[in-house]
Design a protein around this motif. Structure first.
Motif, PDB file in Angstrom:
ATOM      1  N   TYR A   1      73.125  29.069  -9.556  1.00  0.00           N
ATOM      2  CA  TYR A   1      73.309  29.312 -11.289  1.00  0.00           C
ATOM      3  C   TYR A   1      72.329  28.824 -12.029  1.00  0.00           C
ATOM      4  CZ  TYR A   1      76.618  27.368 -15.159  1.00  0.00           C
ATOM      5  OH  TYR A   1      76.748  26.865 -16.694  1.00  0.00           O
ATOM      6  N   LEU A   2      72.027  27.781 -11.862  1.00  0.00           N
ATOM      7  CA  LEU A   2      70.507  27.417 -12.422  1.00  0.00           C
ATOM      8  C   LEU A   2      69.577  27.835 -12.551  1.00  0.00           C
ATOM      9  CD1 LEU A   2      71.252  23.670 -10.963  1.00  0.00           C
ATOM     10  CD2 LEU A   2      72.040  24.130 -13.453  1.00  0.00           C
ATOM     11  N   GLY A   3      69.476  28.599 -11.157  1.00  0.00           N
ATOM     12  CA  GLY A   3      68.279  29.627 -11.850  1.00  0.00           C
ATOM     13  C   GLY A   3      66.774  29.223 -10.952  1.00  0.00           C
ATOM     14  N   VAL A   4      67.189  28.481 -10.200  1.00  0.00           N
ATOM     15  CA  VAL A   4      66.097  28.092  -9.158  1.00  0.00           C
ATOM     16  C   VAL A   4      65.688  29.768  -8.333  1.00  0.00           C
ATOM     17  CG1 VAL A   4      65.505  26.777  -6.688  1.00  0.00           C
ATOM     18  CG2 VAL A   4      67.656  25.896  -8.833  1.00  0.00           C
ATOM     19  N   THR A   5      64.455  29.018  -8.634  1.00  0.00           N
ATOM     20  CA  THR A   5      63.378  30.360  -7.754  1.00  0.00           C
ATOM     21  C   THR A   5      64.447  30.692  -6.544  1.00  0.00           C
ATOM     22  OG1 THR A   5      61.994  28.235  -7.252  1.00  0.00           O
ATOM     23  CG2 THR A   5      61.751  29.360  -9.358  1.00  0.00           C
ATOM     24  N   GLU A   6      63.508  32.286  -6.687  1.00  0.00           N
ATOM     25  CA  GLU A   6      64.090  32.643  -5.389  1.00  0.00           C
ATOM     26  C   GLU A   6      63.680  32.464  -4.119  1.00  0.00           C
ATOM     27  OE1 GLU A   6      66.699  35.013  -5.515  1.00  0.00           O
ATOM     28  OE2 GLU A   6      66.925  34.286  -7.281  1.00  0.00           O
ATOM     29  N   THR A   7      62.460  32.199  -4.505  1.00  0.00           N
ATOM     30  CA  THR A   7      61.606  31.202  -2.814  1.00  0.00           C
ATOM     31  C   THR A   7      61.895  30.394  -2.731  1.00  0.00           C
ATOM     32  OG1 THR A   7      59.451  29.944  -5.112  1.00  0.00           O
ATOM     33  CG2 THR A   7      59.213  32.543  -3.785  1.00  0.00           C
ATOM     34  N   ILE A   8      62.157  29.715  -3.358  1.00  0.00           N
ATOM     35  CA  ILE A   8      63.063  28.162  -3.083  1.00  0.00           C
ATOM     36  C   ILE A   8      64.473  28.859  -2.614  1.00  0.00           C
ATOM     37  CG2 ILE A   8      63.539  25.636  -3.471  1.00  0.00           C
ATOM     38  CD1 ILE A   8      61.403  25.769  -5.416  1.00  0.00           C
ATOM     39  N   ILE A   9      64.756  29.501  -3.317  1.00  0.00           N
ATOM     40  CA  ILE A   9      66.596  29.245  -2.700  1.00  0.00           C
ATOM     41  C   ILE A   9      66.803  29.761  -1.508  1.00  0.00           C
ATOM     42  CG2 ILE A   9      68.612  30.883  -2.893  1.00  0.00           C
ATOM     43  CD1 ILE A   9      68.191  30.506  -6.452  1.00  0.00           C
ATOM     44  N   HIS A  10      65.063  31.460  -1.103  1.00  0.00           N
ATOM     45  CA  HIS A  10      65.726  32.088  -0.016  1.00  0.00           C
ATOM     46  C   HIS A  10      64.697  31.242   1.477  1.00  0.00           C
ATOM     47  CE1 HIS A  10      67.812  34.429  -1.258  1.00  0.00           C
ATOM     48  NE2 HIS A  10      67.318  35.071  -3.053  1.00  0.00           N
ATOM     49  N   LYS A  11      64.257  29.880   1.690  1.00  0.00           N
ATOM     50  CA  LYS A  11      63.511  29.520   2.728  1.00  0.00           C
ATOM     51  C   LYS A  11      64.395  28.564   3.272  1.00  0.00           C
ATOM     52  CE  LYS A  11      60.565  26.117   1.070  1.00  0.00           C
ATOM     53  NZ  LYS A  11      60.036  25.531   0.697  1.00  0.00           N
ATOM     54  N   ALA A  12      63.669  28.441   4.089  1.00  0.00           N
ATOM     55  CA  ALA A  12      64.115  27.501   5.705  1.00  0.00           C
ATOM     56  C   ALA A  12      63.971  26.070   5.410  1.00  0.00           C
ATOM     57  CB  ALA A  12      63.792  27.843   7.395  1.00  0.00           C
ATOM     58  N   PRO A  13      65.543  25.417   4.891  1.00  0.00           N
ATOM     59  CA  PRO A  13      65.291  24.474   4.841  1.00  0.00           C
ATOM     60  C   PRO A  13      64.570  23.619   5.879  1.00  0.00           C
ATOM     61  CG  PRO A  13      67.369  24.670   5.783  1.00  0.00           C
ATOM     62  CD  PRO A  13      66.843  25.970   5.663  1.00  0.00           C
ATOM     63  N   SER A  14      63.587  22.591   5.105  1.00  0.00           N
ATOM     64  CA  SER A  14      62.490  21.812   5.750  1.00  0.00           C
ATOM     65  C   SER A  14      62.192  20.764   4.821  1.00  0.00           C
ATOM     66  CB  SER A  14      61.146  22.322   6.639  1.00  0.00           C
ATOM     67  OG  SER A  14      60.264  21.238   6.950  1.00  0.00           O
ATOM     68  N   ALA A  15      61.596  19.013   5.936  1.00  0.00           N
ATOM     69  CA  ALA A  15      61.601  17.944   5.369  1.00  0.00           C
ATOM     70  C   ALA A  15      59.786  18.276   5.131  1.00  0.00           C
ATOM     71  CB  ALA A  15      61.894  16.865   5.666  1.00  0.00           C
ATOM     72  N   ASP A  16      59.518  19.090   6.050  1.00  0.00           N
ATOM     73  CA  ASP A  16      57.865  19.222   6.284  1.00  0.00           C
ATOM     74  C   ASP A  16      57.463  17.423   6.594  1.00  0.00           C
ATOM     75  OD1 ASP A  16      58.002  21.836   5.258  1.00  0.00           O
ATOM     76  OD2 ASP A  16      56.620  21.234   3.912  1.00  0.00           O
ATOM     77  N   LEU A  17      58.160  16.879   7.578  1.00  0.00           N
ATOM     78  CA  LEU A  17      57.691  15.552   8.006  1.00  0.00           C
ATOM     79  C   LEU A  17      57.135  15.942   9.309  1.00  0.00           C
ATOM     80  CD1 LEU A  17      61.394  13.895   8.376  1.00  0.00           C
ATOM     81  CD2 LEU A  17      59.361  13.551   6.503  1.00  0.00           C
ATOM     82  N   TRP A  18      56.993  16.885  10.325  1.00  0.00           N
ATOM     83  CA  TRP A  18      55.596  17.127  11.019  1.00  0.00           C
ATOM     84  C   TRP A  18      55.841  19.259  10.584  1.00  0.00           C
ATOM     85  CZ3 TRP A  18      60.643  14.600  12.313  1.00  0.00           C
ATOM     86  CH2 TRP A  18      61.438  15.717  12.879  1.00  0.00           C
ATOM     87  N   HIS A  19      54.667  18.915  11.999  1.00  0.00           N
ATOM     88  CA  HIS A  19      54.729  20.369  11.716  1.00  0.00           C
ATOM     89  C   HIS A  19      55.667  21.239  12.539  1.00  0.00           C
ATOM     90  CE1 HIS A  19      50.226  20.570   9.969  1.00  0.00           C
ATOM     91  NE2 HIS A  19      49.643  19.487  11.385  1.00  0.00           N
ATOM     92  N   GLY A  20      55.774  22.693  11.481  1.00  0.00           N
ATOM     93  CA  GLY A  20      57.213  23.123  12.455  1.00  0.00           C
ATOM     94  C   GLY A  20      57.867  21.994  12.799  1.00  0.00           C
ATOM     95  N   GLN A  21      58.823  21.149  11.286  1.00  0.00           N
ATOM     96  CA  GLN A  21      60.217  20.970  11.376  1.00  0.00           C
ATOM     97  C   GLN A  21      61.308  22.008  10.666  1.00  0.00           C
ATOM     98  OE1 GLN A  21      61.330  18.963   8.040  1.00  0.00           O
ATOM     99  NE2 GLN A  21      63.398  18.641   9.701  1.00  0.00           N
ATOM    100  N   SER A  22      62.295  21.662  11.227  1.00  0.00           N
ATOM    101  CA  SER A  22      62.697  22.389  10.247  1.00  0.00           C
ATOM    102  C   SER A  22      64.343  21.870  10.752  1.00  0.00           C
ATOM    103  CB  SER A  22      63.249  23.802  11.217  1.00  0.00           C
ATOM    104  OG  SER A  22      64.704  24.559  11.046  1.00  0.00           O
ATOM    105  N   ASP A  23      65.030  21.609   9.386  1.00  0.00           N
ATOM    106  CA  ASP A  23      66.278  20.670   9.868  1.00  0.00           C
ATOM    107  C   ASP A  23      67.635  21.525  10.724  1.00  0.00           C
ATOM    108  OD1 ASP A  23      65.150  20.142   7.419  1.00  0.00           O
ATOM    109  OD2 ASP A  23      66.704  19.985   5.897  1.00  0.00           O
ATOM    110  N   GLU A  24      67.642  22.442  10.423  1.00  0.00           N
ATOM    111  CA  GLU A  24      68.877  23.571  11.454  1.00  0.00           C
ATOM    112  C   GLU A  24      68.110  23.556  12.373  1.00  0.00           C
ATOM    113  OE1 GLU A  24      70.634  26.588   7.824  1.00  0.00           O
ATOM    114  OE2 GLU A  24      69.081  27.282   9.065  1.00  0.00           O
ATOM    115  N   ALA A  25      66.963  23.734  13.155  1.00  0.00           N
ATOM    116  CA  ALA A  25      66.732  23.493  14.232  1.00  0.00           C
ATOM    117  C   ALA A  25      66.390  21.793  14.541  1.00  0.00           C
ATOM    118  CB  ALA A  25      65.017  23.466  14.854  1.00  0.00           C
TER     119      ALA A  25
END
Length: 268
Positions: free
Chosen positions: A169-193
């Protein structure tokens, strides 16, 4: 008026009212390149405009795509942004502690980022905005005194799946909306994993258990995984301490957070 138009109006009023009560005019937030911080940034910009400062805090574990996505959002919406790397601080500590595992490394990274942004908030005379969503808060998927620390949080009552819808709704850029969620806390980290399930799966059960207050038997009867449900319930109760102020042992007649509780906007 559609759902997310109403939500946006309410959250903007919340930000305006709660910040104004403190007498502070500026706000800062950590911009990660993920959907949660992007949504908070766009909400805050509507209220505070040039009084909002976004802070990118990369480390040597940050993916270049996250940095690029954050910069793309800032360019698209004219967000004021600075970079304050935590790489040097993190690297020194890692050298001193070569036995660090990913959990310790991730928690330290989150706390270094929060120490950094709170120092910047002191310099800017600004309040720190939180970017943790309800899914993360309920599951305890966050670092105490790290990414969970803030002065106020506009999206803490929105599940992750709802944050994505608000982002659309807010118009956040598509690259952000469609990326896998990750906090980048270490290499290859994934929230859902880390969690073992997708946010869509988790949110469906969380809403039934938290909002609808259905029993475990009723939720399983709807076809949801018993193992996932038990994991969710266990995490909710095990991480309750992350959702509360530090517990104070009561000794006097009036104890903070026991029977000495005043609204934050009280005036003498």
């Amino acid at each position: 008026m559609q759902k997310y138009e109403l939500i946006t109006e309410h959250l903007c009023c919340f930000l305006d009212d709660e910040v104004r009560k403190t007498g502070i005019q500026n706000v800062v937030l950590g911009l990660s390149g993920g959907v949660d911080s992007a949504v908070v940034a766009l909400l805050a910009q509507r209220v505070f405009k040039e009084k909002l400062l976004c802070v990118m805090m990369p480390s040597h574990y940050s993916s270049q795509s996250s940095l690029d996505d954050a910069k793309e959002l800032c360019d698209a919406f004219g967000l004021r942004v600075i970079t304050a790397s935590i790489e040097g601080m993190l690297s020194v500590y890692e050298e001193q502690n070569p036995d660090m595992d990913n959990l310790r490394r991730g928690n330290l990274s989150a706390r270094l980022r929060m120490a950094t942004i709170f120092d910047i908030s002191a310099k800017e005379r600004a309040l720190v905005l939180g970017t943790s969503n309800k899914s993360e808060l309920m599951l305890g998927y966050g670092t105490l005194y790290g990414d969970l620390a803030s002065a106020l949080n506009p999206i803490g009552d929105l599940y992750k799946s709802e944050v994505y819808e608000l982002a659309e709704y807010l118009g956040v850029t598509e690259t952000i909306i469609h990326k896998a969620p990750s906090a980048d806390l270490w290499h290859g980290q994934s929230d859902e994993a880390d969690l073992g399930y997708s946010y869509a799966e988790l949110d469906a059960v969380l809403k039934l258990y938290v909002e609808e207050r259905l029993s475990k038997e009723e939720i399983v009867a709807q076809g949801h995984s018993k193992e996932m449900l038990e994991m969710i319930i266990e995490r909710i109760f095990r991480n309750q301490f992350k959702r509360k102020m530090p517990l104070i042992a009561k000794l006097t007649s009036r104890t903070i957070n026991h029977d000495f509780n005043y609204p934050r906007d009280i005036r003498l």
